[in-house]
Design a protein around this motif. Sequence first.
Motif, mmCIF file in Angstrom:
data_model
loop_
_atom_site.group_PDB
_atom_site.id
_atom_site.type_symbol
_atom_site.label_atom_id
_atom_site.label_comp_id
_atom_site.label_asym_id
_atom_site.label_seq_id
_atom_site.Cartn_x
_atom_site.Cartn_y
_atom_site.Cartn_z
ATOM 1 N N GLN A 70 0.827 -1.208 0.000
ATOM 2 C CA GLN A 70 0.000 0.000 0.000
ATOM 3 C C GLN A 70 0.860 1.256 0.000
ATOM 4 O O GLN A 70 0.511 2.262 -0.623
ATOM 5 C CB GLN A 70 -0.929 -0.022 1.218
ATOM 6 C CG GLN A 70 -1.998 1.071 1.202
ATOM 7 C CD GLN A 70 -2.954 0.955 2.373
ATOM 8 O OE1 GLN A 70 -2.736 0.143 3.292
ATOM 9 N NE2 GLN A 70 -4.022 1.752 2.354
ATOM 10 N N TYR A 71 1.967 1.208 0.689
ATOM 11 C CA TYR A 71 2.861 2.365 0.727
ATOM 12 C C TYR A 71 3.590 2.546 -0.602
ATOM 13 O O TYR A 71 3.654 3.658 -1.135
ATOM 14 C CB TYR A 71 3.861 2.205 1.876
ATOM 15 C CG TYR A 71 4.952 3.247 1.892
ATOM 16 C CD1 TYR A 71 4.708 4.535 2.356
ATOM 17 C CD2 TYR A 71 6.230 2.947 1.424
ATOM 18 C CE1 TYR A 71 5.707 5.492 2.360
ATOM 19 C CE2 TYR A 71 7.244 3.903 1.430
ATOM 20 C CZ TYR A 71 6.978 5.176 1.896
ATOM 21 O OH TYR A 71 7.958 6.132 1.897
ATOM 22 N N ILE A 76 3.310 9.296 -5.230
ATOM 23 C CA ILE A 76 4.474 10.096 -4.900
ATOM 24 C C ILE A 76 5.741 9.248 -4.861
ATOM 25 O O ILE A 76 6.831 9.709 -5.206
ATOM 26 C CB ILE A 76 4.249 10.809 -3.544
ATOM 27 C CG1 ILE A 76 5.442 11.683 -3.191
ATOM 28 C CG2 ILE A 76 3.954 9.795 -2.461
ATOM 29 C CD1 ILE A 76 5.770 12.749 -4.157
ATOM 30 N N ILE A 77 5.628 7.994 -4.464
ATOM 31 C CA ILE A 77 6.807 7.125 -4.381
ATOM 32 C C ILE A 77 7.357 6.871 -5.783
ATOM 33 O O ILE A 77 8.574 6.956 -6.020
ATOM 34 C CB ILE A 77 6.466 5.805 -3.670
ATOM 35 C CG1 ILE A 77 5.917 6.077 -2.264
ATOM 36 C CG2 ILE A 77 7.691 4.920 -3.599
ATOM 37 C CD1 ILE A 77 6.863 6.812 -1.366
ATOM 38 N N THR A 78 6.494 6.569 -6.722
ATOM 39 C CA THR A 78 6.953 6.296 -8.095
ATOM 40 C C THR A 78 7.577 7.533 -8.733
ATOM 41 O O THR A 78 8.642 7.455 -9.368
ATOM 42 C CB THR A 78 5.771 5.810 -8.948
ATOM 43 O OG1 THR A 78 5.158 4.689 -8.316
ATOM 44 C CG2 THR A 78 6.240 5.409 -10.337
ATOM 45 N N ILE A 79 6.942 8.681 -8.549
ATOM 46 C CA ILE A 79 7.476 9.918 -9.142
ATOM 47 C C ILE A 79 8.779 10.314 -8.466
ATOM 48 O O ILE A 79 9.728 10.751 -9.140
ATOM 49 C CB ILE A 79 6.430 11.033 -9.040
ATOM 50 C CG1 ILE A 79 5.188 10.676 -9.859
ATOM 51 C CG2 ILE A 79 7.012 12.357 -9.532
ATOM 52 C CD1 ILE A 79 4.053 11.670 -9.742
ATOM 53 N N ILE A 142 -0.232 9.857 3.125
ATOM 54 C CA ILE A 142 0.162 8.543 2.615
ATOM 55 C C ILE A 142 -0.276 7.490 3.638
ATOM 56 O O ILE A 142 -0.098 7.678 4.847
ATOM 57 C CB ILE A 142 1.683 8.488 2.384
ATOM 58 C CG1 ILE A 142 2.112 9.578 1.394
ATOM 59 C CG2 ILE A 142 2.109 7.119 1.864
ATOM 60 C CD1 ILE A 142 3.607 9.671 1.201
ATOM 61 N N PRO A 143 -0.852 6.385 3.175
ATOM 62 C CA PRO A 143 -1.324 5.356 4.126
ATOM 63 C C PRO A 143 -0.224 4.904 5.079
ATOM 64 O O PRO A 143 0.903 4.648 4.676
ATOM 65 C CB PRO A 143 -1.770 4.221 3.206
ATOM 66 C CG PRO A 143 -2.100 4.889 1.913
ATOM 67 C CD PRO A 143 -1.142 6.037 1.791
ATOM 68 N N ALA A 144 -0.549 4.834 6.361
ATOM 69 C CA ALA A 144 0.403 4.446 7.389
ATOM 70 C C ALA A 144 -0.320 3.615 8.442
ATOM 71 O O ALA A 144 -1.552 3.670 8.585
ATOM 72 C CB ALA A 144 1.049 5.666 8.036
#
Length: 256
Positions: A70-71, A76-79, A142-144
């Motif tokens: 999920q994170y 944002i992680i990919t970019i 962001i899911p946490a």
Amino acid sequence: MRTPGIFIFGMVLGPCGWILELVCTVAPAWRTINNISGESIDLVLQQGLWDICKTYSSSQNILCGQVDTQYFSAQIITIARGLMLSSLILNLIGIGVASAGVRCWTEYPQWTVAGVGGVLIFISGVLTIIPVSWYTNIMTTIPAASTEVRVGYCLVLGFIGGILEVLGGLVMSIGLCQRCGRSKPADRTRINVVRSAHNPMPPPARRDTVPSVSSFSSASSAPYYSKHTETDFYRARKPDSRPVNAYQTRPYDSDL
């Protein structure tokens, strides 16, 4: 010729920013999560762009390779991955180009080449600041696994590295403006040649040799005397020894 100060400034800040940027990209500490429900109180979860690690404050053990689909599926992680990798590569290219222009073993530095390298370093810093700022802005969304989310040290290093690259590249890019107001040595030589063609130098003055007295005396047995004395200056004229009447009398008839 000494290396200009703006090039030294850029060549120092560029590599320093690249090192901080590399640590920011690789290290799994973009954010930390504390007080996870169902876990130990001293558990701290560190999340980065490529890995997630679990640390315990009591034992100082680190367990990396944690899975959180999920994170990692967040946009944002990919970019951020793409921008950080592009920034690292572009910074290396900019440093290489700038090093080719900032050559202290030549008489004149290559202002254009060094300025282009500075522009690449500047763009690299901008590519670093964009994902770091974006991640910091939406970090809590962001899911946490917990609501207690804190900023990791990677974001701080990313901000510092990006600012260093922006400053170093901006200062080095000033070389492009300096180059516009300068002329190459070949151009200055060409201008001097054209000026000398239009304004030729006058021929050197002819120097005539004046014969000396010794040359005449050696050529002729008769002695040679100049108009002036041997001391080559006029002698003072002696005053007249005859008395001078202070007044003039009128002639008489007997005088006639």
